[in-house]
Design a protein around this motif. Structure first.
Motif, PDB file in Angstrom:
ATOM      1  N   GLU A  70      -0.022  22.165 -10.080  1.00  0.00           N
ATOM      2  CA  GLU A  70       0.167  21.389  -8.567  1.00  0.00           C
ATOM      3  C   GLU A  70      -0.922  20.823  -8.123  1.00  0.00           C
ATOM      4  O   GLU A  70      -0.934  19.562  -7.573  1.00  0.00           O
ATOM      5  CB  GLU A  70       0.904  22.477  -7.549  1.00  0.00           C
ATOM      6  CG  GLU A  70       1.059  22.060  -6.141  1.00  0.00           C
ATOM      7  CD  GLU A  70       1.874  20.576  -6.151  1.00  0.00           C
ATOM      8  OE1 GLU A  70       1.936  19.980  -5.096  1.00  0.00           O
ATOM      9  OE2 GLU A  70       2.820  20.360  -6.974  1.00  0.00           O
ATOM     10  N   VAL A  71      -2.121  21.550  -8.209  1.00  0.00           N
ATOM     11  CA  VAL A  71      -3.468  20.913  -7.611  1.00  0.00           C
ATOM     12  C   VAL A  71      -3.754  19.274  -8.481  1.00  0.00           C
ATOM     13  O   VAL A  71      -4.193  18.622  -8.025  1.00  0.00           O
ATOM     14  CB  VAL A  71      -4.451  22.000  -7.993  1.00  0.00           C
ATOM     15  CG1 VAL A  71      -5.983  21.210  -7.764  1.00  0.00           C
ATOM     16  CG2 VAL A  71      -4.324  23.238  -7.348  1.00  0.00           C
ATOM     17  N   ALA A  72      -3.268  19.668  -9.979  1.00  0.00           N
ATOM     18  CA  ALA A  72      -3.764  18.610 -10.690  1.00  0.00           C
ATOM     19  C   ALA A  72      -2.728  17.134 -10.077  1.00  0.00           C
ATOM     20  O   ALA A  72      -3.172  16.137 -10.232  1.00  0.00           O
ATOM     21  CB  ALA A  72      -3.346  18.586 -12.224  1.00  0.00           C
ATOM     22  N   ARG A  73      -1.520  17.442  -9.754  1.00  0.00           N
ATOM     23  CA  ARG A  73      -0.594  16.522  -9.228  1.00  0.00           C
ATOM     24  C   ARG A  73      -0.972  15.975  -7.871  1.00  0.00           C
ATOM     25  O   ARG A  73      -1.161  15.009  -7.685  1.00  0.00           O
ATOM     26  CB  ARG A  73       0.558  16.978  -9.059  1.00  0.00           C
ATOM     27  CG  ARG A  73       1.792  15.961  -8.633  1.00  0.00           C
ATOM     28  CD  ARG A  73       3.342  16.680  -8.075  1.00  0.00           C
ATOM     29  NE  ARG A  73       3.016  17.439  -7.251  1.00  0.00           N
ATOM     30  CZ  ARG A  73       2.666  16.969  -5.757  1.00  0.00           C
ATOM     31  NH1 ARG A  73       2.827  15.567  -5.873  1.00  0.00           N
ATOM     32  NH2 ARG A  73       2.536  17.557  -4.668  1.00  0.00           N
ATOM     33  N   ARG A  74      -1.589  16.857  -7.150  1.00  0.00           N
ATOM     34  CA  ARG A  74      -2.168  16.388  -5.716  1.00  0.00           C
ATOM     35  C   ARG A  74      -3.461  15.519  -5.843  1.00  0.00           C
ATOM     36  O   ARG A  74      -3.625  14.714  -5.240  1.00  0.00           O
ATOM     37  CB  ARG A  74      -2.601  17.544  -4.897  1.00  0.00           C
ATOM     38  CG  ARG A  74      -1.194  18.381  -4.466  1.00  0.00           C
ATOM     39  CD  ARG A  74      -1.466  19.383  -3.685  1.00  0.00           C
ATOM     40  NE  ARG A  74      -0.170  20.284  -3.224  1.00  0.00           N
ATOM     41  CZ  ARG A  74      -0.007  20.908  -2.152  1.00  0.00           C
ATOM     42  NH1 ARG A  74      -1.051  21.066  -1.255  1.00  0.00           N
ATOM     43  NH2 ARG A  74       1.005  21.517  -1.885  1.00  0.00           N
ATOM     44  N   VAL A  75      -4.303  15.756  -6.960  1.00  0.00           N
ATOM     45  CA  VAL A  75      -5.541  15.068  -7.183  1.00  0.00           C
ATOM     46  C   VAL A  75      -5.099  13.880  -8.057  1.00  0.00           C
ATOM     47  O   VAL A  75      -6.226  13.095  -8.384  1.00  0.00           O
ATOM     48  CB  VAL A  75      -6.734  15.828  -7.321  1.00  0.00           C
ATOM     49  CG1 VAL A  75      -7.006  16.932  -6.114  1.00  0.00           C
ATOM     50  CG2 VAL A  75      -6.502  16.655  -8.673  1.00  0.00           C
ATOM     51  N   ASP A  76      -3.988  14.029  -8.691  1.00  0.00           N
ATOM     52  CA  ASP A  76      -3.659  12.842  -9.684  1.00  0.00           C
ATOM     53  C   ASP A  76      -4.748  12.734 -11.004  1.00  0.00           C
ATOM     54  O   ASP A  76      -5.283  11.725 -11.241  1.00  0.00           O
ATOM     55  CB  ASP A  76      -3.682  11.400  -9.187  1.00  0.00           C
ATOM     56  CG  ASP A  76      -3.047  10.559  -9.966  1.00  0.00           C
ATOM     57  OD1 ASP A  76      -2.175  10.779 -10.635  1.00  0.00           O
ATOM     58  OD2 ASP A  76      -3.202   9.225  -9.858  1.00  0.00           O
ATOM     59  N   ARG A  77      -4.877  13.787 -11.407  1.00  0.00           N
ATOM     60  CA  ARG A  77      -5.785  14.081 -12.622  1.00  0.00           C
ATOM     61  C   ARG A  77      -5.100  15.065 -13.886  1.00  0.00           C
ATOM     62  O   ARG A  77      -4.118  15.679 -13.456  1.00  0.00           O
ATOM     63  CB  ARG A  77      -7.012  14.670 -12.131  1.00  0.00           C
ATOM     64  CG  ARG A  77      -7.955  13.919 -11.384  1.00  0.00           C
ATOM     65  CD  ARG A  77      -9.202  14.447 -10.973  1.00  0.00           C
ATOM     66  NE  ARG A  77      -9.964  15.133 -12.162  1.00  0.00           N
ATOM     67  CZ  ARG A  77     -10.782  15.919 -12.060  1.00  0.00           C
ATOM     68  NH1 ARG A  77     -10.872  16.798 -11.205  1.00  0.00           N
ATOM     69  NH2 ARG A  77     -11.454  16.655 -13.083  1.00  0.00           N
TER      70      ARG A  77
END
Length: 119
Positions: A70-77
């Motif tokens: 979810e963190v990766a999705r939020r920062v688009d990485r």
């Protein structure tokens, strides 16, 4: 508002703050704990709080525990890159790892340091 203080300070500065707080406690003065992370140098701070990692912290501020995906999705990485950055932030004491995921349990960061001219 819950704030994490980021400081540049030497070991002796941190020790002096600790001793001062202990003396006040012995005098019966209640000193609320101030959550902080101390770095010995600007370079150390910048290595840990690089722009991509600050983006993670900003995306997580006040959101409660989140899964790495979810963190990766939020920062688009990429998930692997975010996992590496999150591990660095956890090891530095900026993020907390919980059973529910990783968390930045504050609403903001406050940077507290001076930049002086070279001697």
């Amino acid at each position: 508002m819950r704030t994490l203080i980021i400081r540049l300070s030497s070991i002796s500065d941190a020790k002096a703050r600790f001793v001062n707080a202990g003396q006040k406690a012995l005098e019966g003065v209640i000193v609320p704990a101030t959550p902080s992370v101390n770095f010995l140098s600007y370079d150390d701070m910048h290595r840990v709080l690089a722009p991509s990692r600050l983006a993670i912290v900003k995306a997580m501020a006040g959101q409660g525990p989140l899964a790495i995906r979810e963190v990766a999705r939020r920062v688009d990485r990429d998930v692997q890159a975010v996992h590496k950055d999150v591990t660095t932030l956890v090891n530095a004491g900026v993020l907390d790892r919980t059973e529910a995921g990783v968390e930045f349990p504050y609403d903001q960061l406050h940077f507290e340091f001076d930049v002086k001219a070279a001697a």
